[in-house]
Scaffold this active site. Sequence first.
Site: not given
Ligand code: FUB
Length: 338
Positions: A32, A241
Amino acid sequence: ETTTTADASAPADTAAKKPLSQPLVRDIYTADPSAHVFAGKIYIYPSHDIEAGIPENDKGDHFAMRDYHILSMDSINGKVTDHGVGLDIKDIPWAGRQLWAPDAAFKNGTYYLYFPVKDKQDVFRIGVATSKSPSGPFKAEPTPIAGSYSIDPAVFTDTDGKAYMYFGGLWGGQLQRWQKGTYDAKAPEKEPNTAVPAIGPRVAKLTADMKHFDGPVKEIKILDENGKPLLASDNNRRFFEGGWLHKYNGKYYFSYSTGDTHLLVYATGTSPYGPFTYQGVIMKPVQGWTTHHSIIPIKDKWYIFYHDTQLSGKTWLRNIKVTELKRRADGSIETITP
Ligand code: FUB
């Protein structure tokens, strides 16, 4: 503080020829990556993946991260410095579990680290921590940002100085539980997968002190080529997301992950609030379940920071990478095959 080359395990001649698309860090797992140029250096704010020993599930319980390490590079091909722990979950008074994807911003001599973590009631909220240094350590505010929820904050500061936070994520990110304005613990763990308008990411303008929402959270509309909202069943294009906003030639580019279809895609608009019209795929699936990205200019080029699972082969132990983002003359983004 430890220093590592961008290609620590690669032979020297390969490292010289292939600095991009290699794991940037090999001694810890990172994911991320939110990248920024602060004070003339590249700073990366990633998640710090760990083996927590929690069984894998669709809610992402196995992503049980506990701190953030902040990284920096003098140049895109340069050495990566790990500045150590910039914020630990034990120093966030309201935190329960799961420190997920962060972002950072700078204003008037202060650096701001924005982070999602579940509170003690197991509801994701977004917090803010401050430091006088881009590498931390950061001190968390005593409470989450009022009105915040879900995951994946990304803060964009516009050319007029106004700052906006984009956030939200489905499934384990809990966005589908906020459709009535308050947290609905009984709502399904997944969004409806039918021909209804898809759940949109959220945006909130930040106050001048960068620590609060300046007014109500708004849902962003992402439209198709006919001006109709993308549908929840349109898994190849709907928001899942990992939103990110950048501006290029006066246009706003909102990019995001499609989650279960493993794509990074983008949509463009004329306002930081949207609506944004879907344009296309930025990156095809990487090794791993999803990727999560940031896009920034460095000198005269644009770069995309992202992650895959090259080092571990496990979806919850990821490694960050960077590669160049190329555009056509009309500003559209060329699709990357990682
Ligand atoms: O790293 C945890 C979660 O996985 C992140 O918040 C999302 O975007 C995904 O990458």
